[in-house]
Enzyme design. Structure first.
Site, PDB file in Angstrom:
ATOM      1  N   ASP A   1       0.834  -1.201   0.000  1.00  0.00           N
ATOM      2  CA  ASP A   1       0.000   0.000   0.000  1.00  0.00           C
ATOM      3  C   ASP A   1       0.870   1.253   0.000  1.00  0.00           C
ATOM      4  O   ASP A   1       0.625   2.214  -0.743  1.00  0.00           O
ATOM      5  CB  ASP A   1      -0.906  -0.024   1.232  1.00  0.00           C
ATOM      6  CG  ASP A   1      -2.020   1.011   1.182  1.00  0.00           C
ATOM      7  OD1 ASP A   1      -2.374   1.475   0.085  1.00  0.00           O
ATOM      8  OD2 ASP A   1      -2.552   1.344   2.255  1.00  0.00           O
TER       9      ASP A   1
ATOM     10  N   HIS B   1      -4.387   3.046  -6.962  1.00  0.00           N
ATOM     11  CA  HIS B   1      -5.520   2.769  -6.090  1.00  0.00           C
ATOM     12  C   HIS B   1      -6.824   2.625  -6.874  1.00  0.00           C
ATOM     13  O   HIS B   1      -7.718   1.887  -6.449  1.00  0.00           O
ATOM     14  CB  HIS B   1      -5.642   3.838  -5.006  1.00  0.00           C
ATOM     15  CG  HIS B   1      -4.842   3.514  -3.780  1.00  0.00           C
ATOM     16  ND1 HIS B   1      -3.477   3.702  -3.726  1.00  0.00           N
ATOM     17  CD2 HIS B   1      -5.205   2.972  -2.583  1.00  0.00           C
ATOM     18  CE1 HIS B   1      -3.038   3.309  -2.535  1.00  0.00           C
ATOM     19  NE2 HIS B   1      -4.056   2.862  -1.831  1.00  0.00           N
TER      20      HIS B   1
ATOM     21  N   HIS C   1      -6.776  -0.881  -7.905  1.00  0.00           N
ATOM     22  CA  HIS C   1      -7.184  -1.708  -6.759  1.00  0.00           C
ATOM     23  C   HIS C   1      -8.707  -1.763  -6.666  1.00  0.00           C
ATOM     24  O   HIS C   1      -9.297  -2.836  -6.507  1.00  0.00           O
ATOM     25  CB  HIS C   1      -6.628  -1.135  -5.452  1.00  0.00           C
ATOM     26  CG  HIS C   1      -7.361  -1.638  -4.226  1.00  0.00           C
ATOM     27  ND1 HIS C   1      -8.535  -1.050  -3.783  1.00  0.00           N
ATOM     28  CD2 HIS C   1      -7.115  -2.677  -3.403  1.00  0.00           C
ATOM     29  CE1 HIS C   1      -8.983  -1.725  -2.725  1.00  0.00           C
ATOM     30  NE2 HIS C   1      -8.132  -2.701  -2.477  1.00  0.00           N
TER      31      HIS C   1
ATOM     32  N   HIS D   1      -5.583  -5.607   0.790  1.00  0.00           N
ATOM     33  CA  HIS D   1      -5.604  -4.320   0.086  1.00  0.00           C
ATOM     34  C   HIS D   1      -4.246  -4.047  -0.571  1.00  0.00           C
ATOM     35  O   HIS D   1      -4.168  -3.696  -1.755  1.00  0.00           O
ATOM     36  CB  HIS D   1      -5.942  -3.214   1.098  1.00  0.00           C
ATOM     37  CG  HIS D   1      -5.851  -1.830   0.573  1.00  0.00           C
ATOM     38  ND1 HIS D   1      -6.858  -1.224  -0.142  1.00  0.00           N
ATOM     39  CD2 HIS D   1      -4.864  -0.900   0.671  1.00  0.00           C
ATOM     40  CE1 HIS D   1      -6.512   0.004  -0.464  1.00  0.00           C
ATOM     41  NE2 HIS D   1      -5.299   0.237   0.016  1.00  0.00           N
TER      42      HIS D   1
END
Length: 385
Positions: free
Chosen positions: A179, A262, A265, A279
């Site tokens: 992340d 992101h 994601h 994540h």
């Protein structure tokens, strides 16, 4: 927040009111919560409570605070948020404390906002940068991305006990590295264009610099920190990586900007094959893909693939349960990643669905070649659960 033609976006930095980190920090939770609120509601699932409950109770007793603890499910869903908000009102809490992973912390932030209470983040793992932010990611019951919710302020306190982090499974620290590595990749892309950040303005030089600092710390300290946490040890490298994963990445993404990684994601959450992944694992696929989309120097992408393989992060579709031949699934991923309002639109160039599908399909062959050339392990297929 968007600027009008007459008023360009202001540069802004937002942050938690206080950040506290160190081994045994959980023993000071009551002392640090007391200035925020005198009637706390603590939210933690049964597993987390089994190893933090006694310390929290001692710290609250020492600070003269009453202790009310509610459980938590799996995801920060709209229903979970509403339920916590109802309990905040029911017990008359003036501060709600989320203890555990990113989902419970996101749910607590959103619930505190709805109920008019302050909120405190107590992550027991360093797996995401969620604890510091003034936003929550809301999912559906199956873990699919639904929306971002934004709040007028960050947590009043973020407290991280690095002993708890070191005693958690190492996969959570690895996920946090995935992340946090995206933070600099995305912030520098936003800085090249005219995109706005989650803080509601243009990126500050400070936010961008903190994103870069997070990156630099991880490249130097991630591998020794991961080795230490495998043995449940707290070392200087562990302290630095926890800070990079939690504070620096949190400030960097929020005030430096999110971009393609992101958004990808979020798109991947729509593919059932990826369920069960953290994540940070899905974000790392987004990071590799963003580098491809940017036409980054090949040596830079090669180094990133080698490093993230050593860290234990996926950089091929195989490792997240997909293949380059899953064109329909990848098209759905790309459509969701490029939806209106997604952070991919902060990239300094337009990203079309076909471009993103091709970039996603391309990382398989490239990463496999890099890993083979470096003598690194072949990808292991992920099986959704």
């Amino acid at each position: 927040m968007s600027a009008s033609q007459d008023h360009p976006p202001v540069r802004t930095l937002i942050s938690p009111a206080r950040y506290a980190q160190g081994p045994g920090a959980i023993e000071r939770l009551g002392e640090l919560v007391a200035p925020v609120g005198r009637t706390p509601l603590v939210v933690a699932d049964d597993t987390v409570w089994s190893f933090v409950g006694d310390a929290v109770a001692r710290s609250f007793d020492a600070a003269g605070l009453p202790l009310t603890r509610d459980g938590f499910g799996v995801y920060a869903t709209a229903a979970a948020v509403d339920s916590i908000a109802d309990r905040v009102r029911e017990v008359g809490a003036d501060v709600v404390v989320g203890v555990g992973g990113g989902s419970v912390i996101d749910a607590v932030k959103a619930a505190g906002h709805l109920a008019g209470a302050r909120w405190v983040s107590v992550p027991t793992v360093a797996s995401t940068d969620a604890p510091c932010s003034a936003l929550s990611v809301i999912y559906d019951e199956d873990g699919g991305f639904e929306e971002y919710r934004f709040f007028p302020h960050n947590p009043d306190l973020v407290l991280v006990d690095t002993r708890l982090v070191a005693n958690a499974p190492v996969k959570f620290l690895v996920a946090g590295v995935g992340d946090a590595l995206a933070t600099w990749i995305e912030a520098r892309a936003v800085a090249r264009g005219d995109g706005t950040t989650m803080a509601g303005g243009a990126p500050t030089a400070t936010g961008t610099a903190l994103a870069r600092l997070s990156w630099d710390i991880l490249w130097e300290h991630a591998l020794p920190a991961i080795d230490a946490v495998r043995d449940h040890l707290v070392t200087p490298s562990v302290e630095k990586v926890v800070e990079a994963n939690t504070l620096l990445s949190g400030l960097g993404f929020e005030s430096g900007g999110l971009a393609a990684a992101h958004a990808i994601h979020n798109g991947l959450t729509a593919a059932s094959q990826t369920h069960g992944l953290t994540h940070g694992q899905k974000v790392n696929i987004g990071s590799v893909t963003q580098l491809v989309l940017e036409g980054a120097p090949v040596e830079e992408i090669r180094a990133f693939v080698e490093f993230t393989t050593r860290v234990g992060l996926p950089n091929t579709l195989t490792e997240i349960g997909l293949t380059p031949g899953d064109v329909d699934d990848l098209t759905r991923v790309a459509e969701l990643a490029t939806a209106e309002g997604e952070t991919i639109h902060a990239m300094p160039f337009a990203v079309r669905v076909p471009d993103l599908v091709d970039a996603l399909r391309s990382i398989e062959g490239f990463s496999r070649r890099v890993r083979a050339d470096a003598g690194l392990p072949e990808p292991v297929p992920h099986r959704a659960h």
